[in-house]
Design a protein around this motif. Structure first.
Motif, PDB file in Angstrom:
ATOM      1  N   LEU A  79     -95.989  89.916   7.205  1.00 22.10           N
ATOM      2  CA  LEU A  79     -97.246  89.799   7.939  1.00 22.10           C
ATOM      3  C   LEU A  79     -97.881  91.170   8.166  1.00 22.10           C
ATOM      4  CD1 LEU A  79     -96.330  87.077  10.607  1.00 22.10           C
ATOM      5  CD2 LEU A  79     -97.559  86.776   8.444  1.00 22.10           C
ATOM      6  N   GLY A  80     -97.462  92.165   7.365  1.00 20.31           N
ATOM      7  CA  GLY A  80     -98.045  93.500   7.466  1.00 20.31           C
ATOM      8  C   GLY A  80     -99.526  93.461   7.121  1.00 20.31           C
ATOM      9  N   THR A  81    -100.208  94.549   7.401  1.00 26.90           N
ATOM     10  CA  THR A  81    -101.663  94.599   7.242  1.00 26.90           C
ATOM     11  C   THR A  81    -102.118  94.192   5.842  1.00 26.90           C
ATOM     12  OG1 THR A  81    -101.786  96.327   8.915  1.00 26.90           O
ATOM     13  CG2 THR A  81    -103.705  96.046   7.496  1.00 26.90           C
ATOM     14  N   ALA A  82    -101.537  94.777   4.807  1.00 26.30           N
ATOM     15  CA  ALA A  82    -101.968  94.468   3.438  1.00 26.30           C
ATOM     16  C   ALA A  82    -101.739  92.997   3.109  1.00 26.30           C
ATOM     17  CB  ALA A  82    -101.237  95.363   2.437  1.00 26.30           C
ATOM     18  N   CYS A  83    -100.612  92.458   3.522  1.00 24.60           N
ATOM     19  CA  CYS A  83    -100.329  91.042   3.270  1.00 24.60           C
ATOM     20  C   CYS A  83    -101.208  90.150   4.147  1.00 24.60           C
ATOM     21  CB  CYS A  83     -98.848  90.745   3.509  1.00 24.60           C
ATOM     22  SG  CYS A  83     -97.758  91.425   2.239  1.00 24.60           S
ATOM     23  N   HIS A  84    -101.402  90.563   5.386  1.00 18.04           N
ATOM     24  CA  HIS A  84    -102.199  89.774   6.323  1.00 18.04           C
ATOM     25  C   HIS A  84    -103.617  89.558   5.810  1.00 18.04           C
ATOM     26  CE1 HIS A  84    -104.445  88.769   9.982  1.00 18.04           C
ATOM     27  NE2 HIS A  84    -103.300  88.275  10.429  1.00 18.04           N
ATOM     28  N   VAL A  85    -104.242  90.645   5.345  1.00 20.70           N
ATOM     29  CA  VAL A  85    -105.624  90.501   4.871  1.00 20.70           C
ATOM     30  C   VAL A  85    -105.712  89.692   3.578  1.00 20.70           C
ATOM     31  CG1 VAL A  85    -106.408  92.612   6.011  1.00 20.70           C
ATOM     32  CG2 VAL A  85    -105.672  92.714   3.629  1.00 20.70           C
ATOM     33  N   ARG A  86    -104.574  89.523   2.905  1.00 20.94           N
ATOM     34  CA  ARG A  86    -104.549  88.717   1.683  1.00 20.94           C
ATOM     35  C   ARG A  86    -104.048  87.299   1.938  1.00 20.94           C
ATOM     36  NH1 ARG A  86    -101.956  93.747  -1.121  1.00 20.94           N
ATOM     37  NH2 ARG A  86    -103.821  94.825  -1.858  1.00 20.94           N
ATOM     38  N   GLY A  87    -103.885  86.929   3.211  1.00 17.52           N
ATOM     39  CA  GLY A  87    -103.591  85.538   3.535  1.00 17.52           C
ATOM     40  C   GLY A  87    -102.169  85.193   3.904  1.00 17.52           C
ATOM     41  N   SER A  88    -101.352  86.172   4.242  1.00 21.09           N
ATOM     42  CA  SER A  88     -99.950  85.861   4.567  1.00 21.09           C
ATOM     43  C   SER A  88     -99.777  84.921   5.764  1.00 21.09           C
ATOM     44  CB  SER A  88     -99.129  87.135   4.747  1.00 21.09           C
ATOM     45  OG  SER A  88     -99.562  87.866   5.871  1.00 21.09           O
ATOM     46  N   PRO A  89    -100.667  84.927   6.762  1.00 19.83           N
ATOM     47  CA  PRO A  89    -100.488  83.934   7.839  1.00 19.83           C
ATOM     48  C   PRO A  89    -100.516  82.501   7.303  1.00 19.83           C
ATOM     49  CG  PRO A  89    -101.957  85.660   8.589  1.00 19.83           C
ATOM     50  CD  PRO A  89    -101.738  85.888   7.111  1.00 19.83           C
ATOM     51  N   HIS A  90    -101.307  82.252   6.258  1.00 18.09           N
ATOM     52  CA  HIS A  90    -101.353  80.921   5.652  1.00 18.09           C
ATOM     53  C   HIS A  90    -100.074  80.631   4.854  1.00 18.09           C
ATOM     54  CE1 HIS A  90    -105.452  80.621   6.993  1.00 18.09           C
ATOM     55  NE2 HIS A  90    -105.777  81.729   6.328  1.00 18.09           N
ATOM     56  N   ILE A  91     -99.501  81.675   4.264  1.00 19.68           N
ATOM     57  CA  ILE A  91     -98.222  81.543   3.549  1.00 19.68           C
ATOM     58  C   ILE A  91     -97.146  81.137   4.551  1.00 19.68           C
ATOM     59  CG2 ILE A  91     -96.445  82.766   2.228  1.00 19.68           C
ATOM     60  CD1 ILE A  91     -99.097  82.385   0.650  1.00 19.68           C
ATOM     61  N   LEU A  92     -97.102  81.839   5.678  1.00 17.25           N
ATOM     62  CA  LEU A  92     -96.117  81.527   6.716  1.00 17.25           C
ATOM     63  C   LEU A  92     -96.326  80.113   7.246  1.00 17.25           C
ATOM     64  CD1 LEU A  92     -93.790  82.361   8.562  1.00 17.25           C
ATOM     65  CD2 LEU A  92     -95.495  83.325  10.123  1.00 17.25           C
ATOM     66  N   CYS A 123     -96.589  96.598  -0.457  1.00 17.54           N
ATOM     67  CA  CYS A 123     -97.952  96.194  -0.106  1.00 17.54           C
ATOM     68  C   CYS A 123     -98.806  95.799  -1.305  1.00 17.54           C
ATOM     69  CB  CYS A 123     -98.629  97.315   0.674  1.00 17.54           C
ATOM     70  SG  CYS A 123     -97.719  97.772   2.178  1.00 17.54           S
ATOM     71  N   ALA A 124     -98.605  96.429  -2.441  1.00 11.89           N
ATOM     72  CA  ALA A 124     -99.407  96.117  -3.632  1.00 11.89           C
ATOM     73  C   ALA A 124     -99.156  94.701  -4.131  1.00 11.89           C
ATOM     74  CB  ALA A 124     -99.124  97.122  -4.736  1.00 11.89           C
ATOM     75  N   LEU A 125     -98.037  94.102  -3.730  1.00 13.81           N
ATOM     76  CA  LEU A 125     -97.696  92.745  -4.167  1.00 13.81           C
ATOM     77  C   LEU A 125     -98.185  91.668  -3.208  1.00 13.81           C
ATOM     78  CD1 LEU A 125     -94.005  93.278  -5.347  1.00 13.81           C
ATOM     79  CD2 LEU A 125     -96.060  93.142  -6.769  1.00 13.81           C
ATOM     80  N   GLY A 126     -98.806  92.058  -2.118  1.00 13.74           N
ATOM     81  CA  GLY A 126     -99.164  91.115  -1.062  1.00 13.74           C
ATOM     82  C   GLY A 126    -100.099  90.008  -1.495  1.00 13.74           C
ATOM     83  N   PRO A 127     -99.962  88.854  -0.855  1.00  9.81           N
ATOM     84  CA  PRO A 127     -98.962  88.526   0.172  1.00  9.81           C
ATOM     85  C   PRO A 127     -97.600  88.249  -0.474  1.00  9.81           C
ATOM     86  CG  PRO A 127    -100.381  86.628  -0.216  1.00  9.81           C
ATOM     87  CD  PRO A 127    -100.911  87.762  -1.055  1.00  9.81           C
ATOM     88  N   VAL A 128     -96.558  88.581   0.276  1.00 10.01           N
ATOM     89  CA  VAL A 128     -95.196  88.505  -0.249  1.00 10.01           C
ATOM     90  C   VAL A 128     -94.325  87.595   0.615  1.00 10.01           C
ATOM     91  CG1 VAL A 128     -93.112  89.839  -0.775  1.00 10.01           C
ATOM     92  CG2 VAL A 128     -95.354  90.836  -1.195  1.00 10.01           C
ATOM     93  N   SER A 140     -99.819  82.529  -3.684  1.00  6.60           N
ATOM     94  CA  SER A 140    -100.855  81.627  -3.176  1.00  6.60           C
ATOM     95  C   SER A 140    -100.170  80.544  -2.344  1.00  6.60           C
ATOM     96  CB  SER A 140    -101.629  80.985  -4.329  1.00  6.60           C
ATOM     97  OG  SER A 140    -100.784  80.137  -5.077  1.00  6.60           O
ATOM     98  N   VAL A 141    -100.901  79.992  -1.415  1.00  9.18           N
ATOM     99  CA  VAL A 141    -100.376  78.936  -0.541  1.00  9.18           C
ATOM    100  C   VAL A 141     -99.856  77.769  -1.379  1.00  9.18           C
ATOM    101  CG1 VAL A 141    -100.989  77.253   1.244  1.00  9.18           C
ATOM    102  CG2 VAL A 141    -101.834  79.593   1.401  1.00  9.18           C
ATOM    103  N   SER A 142    -100.535  77.459  -2.463  1.00  8.24           N
ATOM    104  CA  SER A 142    -100.146  76.311  -3.294  1.00  8.24           C
ATOM    105  C   SER A 142     -98.786  76.489  -3.963  1.00  8.24           C
ATOM    106  CB  SER A 142    -101.217  76.032  -4.359  1.00  8.24           C
ATOM    107  OG  SER A 142    -101.334  77.140  -5.238  1.00  8.24           O
TER     108      SER A 142
END
Length: 155
Positions: A79-92, A123-128, A140-142
C-alpha cells in the motif's frame, strides 16, 4: 497444524538443547509450523531452562514469529505511495473478498494469511501482491482471484 512435542524435541536436539540457540530453535519451529503455540513455548522453556517470560518476550518482539496460526501462503499487498496511486487499495479489497479475511487474518482452512505493508521496495512494479516468495506486479484487480485460486488448489 501443530507440531507434536516429539518433533519439537528433534529440533531442539538438533541444536544440542543449548539455550544459546533459542532464536534458531524458534525460527526452525516457526518455519515448520508457521506459528508458535502456547504448548510449544512452554516446552521450550522446560527443555532449555529458559524462563517462559523470556521466550514470550522474544516471540513477540520479532516479526518473524507468530503466536497465532498462519496460512500456508502468506499474501502481502503493498500500500506504499507508488502502489497506492496505481490502485493497490482495490487489490487489497479484492484479496479480502476472495479470501474472506481482513489484513492480519488467516483463512479457517489455514491456506492463506493476508497482510498489507507500507512498501515492498519494488515501486516500478506497482501495484504489487506477493504470495509466499512470488511477486505479482503491475497487477489488475481482475487477476487477483485467479492468482489466489491457483495457490488454493495446491496441496
Amino acid at each position: 497444524m501443530v507440531l507434536e512435542l516429539t518433533k519439537i524435541d528433534e529440533i531442539i536436539n538438533k541444536y544440542g538443547a543449548d539455550k544459546a540457540f533459542l532464536i534458531q530453535v524458534l525460527l526452525h519451529v516457526q518455519r515448520e509450523n508457521r506459528w508458535l503455540s502456547k504448548d510449544a513455548l512452554i516446552h521450550f522453556s522446560e527443555r532449555l531452562s529458559v524462563p517462559l517470560t523470556q521466550i514470550y518476550h522474544i516471540a513477540t518482539f520479532y516479526k518473524a514469529f507468530s503466536l497465532i496460526p498462519r496460512g500456508r501462503h502468506q499474501v502481502t499487498v503493498c500500500l506504499g505511495t507508488a502502489c497506492h496511486v496505481r490502485g493497490s487499495p482495490h487489490i487489497l479489497e479484492r484479496a479480502q473478498q476472495f479470501l474472506g479475511i481482513s489484513p492480519g487474518g488467516t483463512t479457517p482452512d489455514l491456506k492463506f494469511s493476508l497482510k498489507s505493508v507500507n512498501c515492498l521496495g519494488c515501486c516500478a512494479l506497482g501495484p504489487v501482491m506477493v504470495v509466499g516468495r512470488k511477486y505479482h506486479g503491475k497487477l489488475s484487480v481482475s487477476k487477483v482471484g485467479e492468482i489466489l485460486q491457483s495457490y488454493g488448489q495446491e496441496e
